[in-house]
Write an enzyme that holds these catalytic residues in place. Structure first.
Site, PDB file in Angstrom:
ATOM      1  N   ASP A 107      41.284  13.020  36.405  1.00 48.98           N
ATOM      2  CA  ASP A 107      41.217  13.166  37.866  1.00 48.98           C
ATOM      3  C   ASP A 107      42.453  13.890  38.403  1.00 48.98           C
ATOM      4  O   ASP A 107      43.521  13.870  37.776  1.00 48.98           O
ATOM      5  CB  ASP A 107      41.154  11.785  38.538  1.00 48.98           C
ATOM      6  CG  ASP A 107      39.856  11.060  38.212  1.00 48.98           C
ATOM      7  OD1 ASP A 107      38.865  11.727  37.851  1.00 48.98           O
ATOM      8  OD2 ASP A 107      39.849   9.815  38.322  1.00 48.98           O
TER       9      ASP A 107
HETATM   10  N1  URA Z   1      39.290   7.229  34.269  1.00 47.64           N
HETATM   11  C1  URA Z   1      39.569   7.486  35.571  1.00 47.64           C
HETATM   12  O1  URA Z   1      39.230   6.707  36.436  1.00 47.64           O
HETATM   13  N2  URA Z   1      40.209   8.637  35.851  1.00 47.64           N
HETATM   14  C2  URA Z   1      40.613   9.527  34.930  1.00 47.64           C
HETATM   15  O2  URA Z   1      41.207  10.551  35.274  1.00 47.64           O
HETATM   16  C3  URA Z   1      40.335   9.231  33.592  1.00 47.64           C
HETATM   17  C4  URA Z   1      39.676   8.072  33.282  1.00 47.64           C
END
Ligand code: URA
Length: 276
Positions: A107
């Protein structure tokens, strides 16, 4: 650019391992691709093996395969371009001539370990659902969970009506004044926003998240924003793990049980790769 036994330009670029299909489309749209000496920016152009394709002046299939471990900073998009001109992971690879792109995604507000490559086959192998590599995340969460409250992780949480695979966790520390805790979570699936959803489901929203390990890889020696080439032993370990997890290998195992020594050997190999 004949139509006879022709294939879409973006597919040919992706199959050559230069980029994912989406990245190939972006490269075309942004004027990086030439066919027979002419820049092509429209989608839908078809090419045959006779056509000469260049990406940034480099003939297709001539790019050296590159593999990197990248420490993605928080506030960077896991993409190769962004319409809104926000920072993207490829901004950190200006020193790398080849068109590397991310394997999977983190993310925007998640930092940590990301593999970058221009080897489409390798990327597909790591993203295949049969490839169940452990990924370790460290989260700062709101609230201080007890072990008992985290235990549902061990059985497999239900998130978005889907039962997830069992996960391992460790409550590393807590801050009573701020009412926050640092918890590590190891999973092998890759559902969108999975870790945040898992902690949210347990009632402990994630405030900060970082991926610290990916199979035999970790971030040791790197600071945020840095990358280093993957070592040969690491590449071999990942390839071996993927081969062992392939549907063919699984089918073969069903017929012939793997010996104790076989498992021990695979474990030793993983540990050696981790130490190198
Ligand atoms: N899980 C999440 O919530 N975000 C990420 O970036 C990776 C795994």
């Amino acid at each position: 650019m004949t139509e006879l036994s022709a294939e879409r330009l973006q597919k040919v670029i992706a199959n050559a391992g230069v980029a994912s299909r989406r990245h190939a489309e972006e490269l075309i749209a942004t004027g990086h691709v030439m066919v027979n000496g002419e820049v092509v920016t429209t989608m839908g152009v078809k090419v045959t093996p006779k056509d000469e394709i260049q990406v940034d002046g480099v003939p297709l299939n001539k790019e050296k395969k590159r593999y990197f471990l990248f420490y993605k900073p928080r506030g960077v998009i896991t993409a190769v371009t962004d319409d809104k001109k926000r920072a993207v992971v490829t901004d950190y690879f200006a020193d790398v001539r080849e068109h590397v792109y991310p394997v999977g995604r983190l993310d925007y507000d998640t930092s940590g370990l990301l593999i970058m490559t221009n080897d489409g086959e390798f990327a597909n192998m790591l993203m295949h659902p049969s490839f169940k590599v452990d990924k370790k995340y460290v989260a700062k969460v709101q609230g201080i969970p007890t072990r008992a409250q985290m235990m549902p992780l061990r059985d497999g949480l239900v998130v978005d009506h889907k039962k997830l695979a069992p996960a391992r966790f460790n409550i590393m520390s807590s801050d009573k004044d701020k009412q926050t805790a640092i918890v590590s979570l190891t999973i092998h699936q890759g559902i969108n926003h999975q870790v945040k959803k898992m902690f949210q489901t347990l009632g402990f929203p994630v405030m900060k998240l970082s991926r610290t390990e990916y199979g035999p890889l970790n971030l040791e020696g790197l600071v945020s924003g840095e990358h280093r080439p993957l070592r040969q032993a690491e590449l071999t370990a990942l390839r071996d793990m993927a081969a062992a997890a392939s549907p063919e290998a699984t089918a073969a195992r069903r017929k012939k049980p793997v010996s104790r020594e076989g498992w021990a050997q695979a474990k030793r190999k993983r540990e050696t790769a981790r130490k190198k």
